[in-house]
Design an enzyme around this catalytic site. Structure first.
Site, PDB file in Angstrom:
ATOM      1  N   ASP A  71       0.837  -1.199   0.000  1.00  0.00           N
ATOM      2  CA  ASP A  71       0.000   0.000   0.000  1.00  0.00           C
ATOM      3  C   ASP A  71       0.872   1.249   0.000  1.00  0.00           C
ATOM      4  OD1 ASP A  71       0.919   0.353   2.588  1.00  0.00           O
ATOM      5  OD2 ASP A  71      -1.015   0.069   3.557  1.00  0.00           O
ATOM      6  N   THR A  73       1.849   3.209   2.261  1.00  0.00           N
ATOM      7  CA  THR A  73       2.774   3.458   3.374  1.00  0.00           C
ATOM      8  C   THR A  73       4.124   2.793   3.179  1.00  0.00           C
ATOM      9  OG1 THR A  73       2.018   1.528   4.663  1.00  0.00           O
ATOM     10  CG2 THR A  73       0.819   3.607   4.969  1.00  0.00           C
ATOM     11  N   ARG A  74       4.277   1.988   2.133  1.00  0.00           N
ATOM     12  CA  ARG A  74       5.540   1.292   1.869  1.00  0.00           C
ATOM     13  C   ARG A  74       6.153   1.842   0.583  1.00  0.00           C
ATOM     14  NH1 ARG A  74       3.832   0.051   6.205  1.00  0.00           N
ATOM     15  NH2 ARG A  74       3.712  -2.018   7.142  1.00  0.00           N
ATOM     16  N   HIS A 108      -4.268  -1.141   7.687  1.00  0.00           N
ATOM     17  CA  HIS A 108      -4.334   0.241   7.217  1.00  0.00           C
ATOM     18  C   HIS A 108      -5.578   0.446   6.364  1.00  0.00           C
ATOM     19  CE1 HIS A 108       0.335  -0.194   7.237  1.00  0.00           C
ATOM     20  NE2 HIS A 108      -0.152  -0.111   8.448  1.00  0.00           N
ATOM     21  N   HIS A 174      12.687  -4.240  10.633  1.00  0.00           N
ATOM     22  CA  HIS A 174      11.381  -4.042  11.259  1.00  0.00           C
ATOM     23  C   HIS A 174      11.529  -4.200  12.759  1.00  0.00           C
ATOM     24  CE1 HIS A 174       7.215  -4.794  12.539  1.00  0.00           C
ATOM     25  NE2 HIS A 174       6.862  -4.129  11.440  1.00  0.00           N
ATOM     26  N   LYS A 184       5.757 -11.051   4.824  1.00  0.00           N
ATOM     27  CA  LYS A 184       4.863 -10.018   5.352  1.00  0.00           C
ATOM     28  C   LYS A 184       3.815  -9.566   4.337  1.00  0.00           C
ATOM     29  CE  LYS A 184       5.982  -6.937   8.678  1.00  0.00           C
ATOM     30  NZ  LYS A 184       5.216  -5.886   8.051  1.00  0.00           N
ATOM     31  N   HIS A 200       0.688 -10.113  16.327  1.00  0.00           N
ATOM     32  CA  HIS A 200       1.409  -8.935  16.824  1.00  0.00           C
ATOM     33  C   HIS A 200       1.521  -8.929  18.350  1.00  0.00           C
ATOM     34  CE1 HIS A 200       1.637  -7.680  12.817  1.00  0.00           C
ATOM     35  NE2 HIS A 200       1.431  -6.397  12.948  1.00  0.00           N
ATOM     36  N   GLN A 294       3.544   5.429  11.350  1.00  0.00           N
ATOM     37  CA  GLN A 294       4.672   4.988  10.540  1.00  0.00           C
ATOM     38  C   GLN A 294       5.994   5.565  11.054  1.00  0.00           C
ATOM     39  OE1 GLN A 294       4.514   2.631   8.300  1.00  0.00           O
ATOM     40  NE2 GLN A 294       2.301   2.481   8.564  1.00  0.00           N
ATOM     41  N   LYS A 297       8.606   3.923  13.659  1.00  0.00           N
ATOM     42  CA  LYS A 297       9.654   2.944  13.343  1.00  0.00           C
ATOM     43  C   LYS A 297      11.024   3.608  13.315  1.00  0.00           C
ATOM     44  CE  LYS A 297       6.269   0.347  10.672  1.00  0.00           C
ATOM     45  NZ  LYS A 297       5.766   0.004   9.323  1.00  0.00           N
TER      46      LYS A 297
END
Length: 421
Positions: A71, A73-74, A108, A174, A184, A200, A294, A297
């Protein structure tokens, strides 16, 4: 000396002349690929642990293919990954109407049509079927059984029923799965919320940490889930801390990914010989700092270089605010860090795990956030707001004095400081 720190789609300049011998931590910088798309073609022609994609399609006698894509966000270079994959699918005899791209949203939000065109390319969106995964759409989830650490595994129906399943992605560090990429894409990418939540919850295990795979229950279940849905081929890129593609791996979901992990570890895990009073860190700009969810991280990596009682100056635009409703609710409803820890101990909740991760950092270190967020929102995050790097440095100097030791991390989302000894 001036260093550019990315924030959103722009950058700010950090003048290091007033800092006392700062260490600039960028990770290793291997030679950039002169032609990344050609590297994708080469990797697909010489896959690791499998036959070529076209050979796998013919072996399976597949007439339909599903490609799992990241998506918004990557930061995935789909413009170099997807065309060779689609060309080989076509060469193997699968027509465009029989190819579906599933966006791995995890928990998400789904991406918009405009975001699809931005991330995948307008031609691909126009000519192929593209659908968002929805982790809460029970009608489109299939139960695949219990995984080895107790997770009830539900997965996207389109993915489960694929005759030829292909995954794509970016391999990076990660903070509790060890590394991203590979497995993933399936778990959590196209899995049910209840599955993601239980998996998680394993983040509290000692081995569930950054750049660690041995004995990591989170990662072990992710690999197991990928095997259950029979991923037939994977294409992943390895990027340096600045986001430049430096390697491509293709083939078997696990074997090719592990080769990429080896290369990522060499690039991203960086030794330091002592901890610092202060870290000045950028999460890496858009989309790594699209929201606090986000940007955390990059914060988690930066805190590994800072002594207890020290300070992290985090540069992160966060145009979409908190980024996840449960995370926002936990932060807004908590009057102290202890409230977050108590809530986490009482019940694991997706989104709340991000609040817990943030609270673990804030328990020992102060965070000054330079962002576009209102001051009131920053304080709800238990951080100190600053409106510029200069203002942040004045606050740091007031606390630590002018001779504070300092590490600068221009892309903290992709670099893991490792304290030797």
């Amino acid at each position: 000396m001036s260093i550019q720190l990315k924030t959103g789609r722009s950058a700010v300049d950090l003048d290091t002349s007033n800092l006392c011998n700062p260490l600039v931590l960028t990770g290793k910088q291997p030679p950039k690929l002169s032609d990344p798309r050609a590297a994708v073609v080469r990797a697909m022609a010489h896959p690791i642990g499998s036959m070529t994609l076209s050979e796998e399609i013919r072996r399976k006698r597949a007439k339909r293919a599903v490609i799992v894509v990241n998506d918004v966000t990557r930061p995935t270079p789909n413009n170099i990954i997807l065309p060779p994959i689609l060309e080989e699918i076509a060469d193997a005899g699968i027509a465009k109407p029989d190819v579906t791209l599933v966006v791995a949203t995890g928990i998400h939000r789904g991406i918009t049509r405009d975001e699809m065109e931005e991330t995948l390319g307008s031609e691909i969106v126009r000519e192929y079927r593209v659908v968002n995964h929805d982790c809460d759409d029970e009608s489109n989830l299939v139960y695949m059984g219990r995984l080895s650490h107790g997770t009830e595994f539900y997965v996207n129906r389109i993915v489960c029923e694929a005759e030829m399943l292909i995954t794509t992605g970016v391999i990076g560090v990660h903070y509790f799965a060890g590394f991203s990429g590979g497995r993933k894409s399936i778990f959590p990418g196209v899995s049910g919320r209840v599955s993601i939540e239980h998996n998680h919850s394993l983040m509290t295990c000692d081995n569930a940490t950054v750049a660690a795979l041995d004995g990591n229950p989170v990662s072990e279940e992710m690999v197991e889930a990928g095997r259950k849905v029979d991923v037939g081929f994977t294409v992943n890129v390895v990027v340096d801390a600045a986001g430049s593609v430096c390697a491509v791996v293709a083939g078997d979901m696990e074997q090719a990914w592990l080769d990429g992990v080896r290369q990522c570890r060499e690039i991203s895990v960086t030794p330091i010989d002592h901890l610092f009073d202060v870290a000045i860190a950028s999460s890496g700009g858009y989309p790594k700092d699209i929201n606090v969810y986000q940007a955390q991280k990059g914060l988690d990596n930066a805190q590994r270089a800072v002594t207890p009682g020290g300070t992290i100056v985090l540069i992160a635009d966060c145009t979409e605010g908190f980024g996840e409703p449960t995370f926002e609710r936990w932060m807004v409803e908590s009057s102290s860090l202890d409230d977050i820890f108590a809530r986490f101990a009482e019940r694991f909740e997706l989104g709340g795990h991000k609040a817990y991760s943030l609270a673990r950092v804030l328990r020992e270190k102060e965070v000054i956030l330079v962002s576009g967020l209102p001051d009131s929102t920053v304080r709800q995050l238990f951080m100190t707001p600053a409106h510029s790097t200069d203002e942040a440095l004045r606050l740091v100097t007031d606390k630590h004095g002018a001779a504070f030791s300092c590490v600068v991390m221009p892309n903290s989302g992709g670099v893991v400081p490792y304290l030797e000894n």
